[in-house]
Design a protein around this motif. Structure first.
Motif, mmCIF file in Angstrom:
data_model
loop_
_atom_site.group_PDB
_atom_site.id
_atom_site.type_symbol
_atom_site.label_atom_id
_atom_site.label_comp_id
_atom_site.label_asym_id
_atom_site.label_seq_id
_atom_site.Cartn_x
_atom_site.Cartn_y
_atom_site.Cartn_z
ATOM 1 N N ALA A 101 0.823 -1.209 0.000
ATOM 2 C CA ALA A 101 0.000 0.000 0.000
ATOM 3 C C ALA A 101 0.855 1.257 0.000
ATOM 4 N N GLU A 102 0.310 2.306 -0.587
ATOM 5 C CA GLU A 102 0.984 3.609 -0.586
ATOM 6 C C GLU A 102 0.747 4.347 0.725
ATOM 7 N N ALA A 103 -0.355 4.005 1.414
ATOM 8 C CA ALA A 103 -0.688 4.633 2.682
ATOM 9 C C ALA A 103 -1.372 3.602 3.581
ATOM 10 N N VAL A 104 -1.324 3.842 4.884
ATOM 11 C CA VAL A 104 -1.971 2.960 5.851
ATOM 12 C C VAL A 104 -2.897 3.804 6.717
ATOM 13 N N LEU A 105 -4.142 3.380 6.817
ATOM 14 C CA LEU A 105 -5.111 4.004 7.713
ATOM 15 C C LEU A 105 -5.275 3.055 8.890
ATOM 16 N N ASP A 106 -4.692 3.424 10.025
ATOM 17 C CA ASP A 106 -4.686 2.553 11.198
ATOM 18 C C ASP A 106 -5.865 2.895 12.095
ATOM 19 N N LEU A 107 -6.854 2.018 12.123
ATOM 20 C CA LEU A 107 -8.055 2.224 12.929
ATOM 21 C C LEU A 107 -8.099 1.267 14.117
ATOM 22 N N ARG A 108 -6.952 0.718 14.490
ATOM 23 C CA ARG A 108 -6.922 -0.292 15.551
ATOM 24 C C ARG A 108 -7.328 0.249 16.914
#
Length: 110
Positions: free
Chosen positions: A21-28
Motif C-alpha cells: 500500500a501507498e498509505a496505511v489508515l490505522d483504525l486499531r
C-alpha cells in the motif's frame, strides 16, 4: 508445478497487504464512530486526488470474542465500491492482521 518464494506466491494469489500500500489508515484504536468518520473522510478526499492504494488496519476481536469494526467498515467500503470510488477491495492477508486493502479510484479523467 514450479516453486515460488513466499513473496512471489502471495503476489500470484493476489494477497496484497500493508507493504504493497501507498498509505496505511490505522483504525486499531478507533471507536466505531471515529472509524466510520475516518473512512468517509478518506473516501471524500480521494474523489479529488490521484488513485492510491490504502491498507486499512483494524483491531482483532477482543479476548473471548466480541465485535470488531470489520463489518461496519466493510459495509462502508462496499458501498463506496458500488459508487465507483473504489477500484479494488479485498481483505488483508493473515500475516497483516484484520483489515482491508483498497485501491481508491481517485479523480475521474475529464
Amino acid at each position: 508445478m514450479p516453486h515460488f518464494e513466499p513473496f512471489y506466491a502471495d503476489k500470484l494469489r493476489g494477497s496484497l497487504g500493508v507493504v504493497d500500500a501507498e498509505a496505511v489508515l490505522d483504525l486499531r484504536s478507533a471507536s466505531r464512530e471515529q472509524a466510520l468518520r475516518s473512512i468517509q473522510d478518506m473516501l471524500e478526499r480521494s474523489r479529488f486526488a490521484q488513485s492510491k492504494a490504502v491498507a486499512i488496519r483494524l483491531s482483532p476481536p477482543p479476548e473471548g470474542g466480541g465485535e470488531t469494526l470489520f463489518q461496519p467498515v466493510g459495509k462502508a467500503l462496499l458501498e463506496a465500491k458500488k459508487r465507483g470510488w473504489i477500484e479494488r477491495l479485498q481483505t488483508l492477508p493473515a500475516q497483516d492482521g484484520l483489515g482491508f486493502y483498497v485501491v481508491l479510484a481517485g479523480k475521474p479523467d475529464a
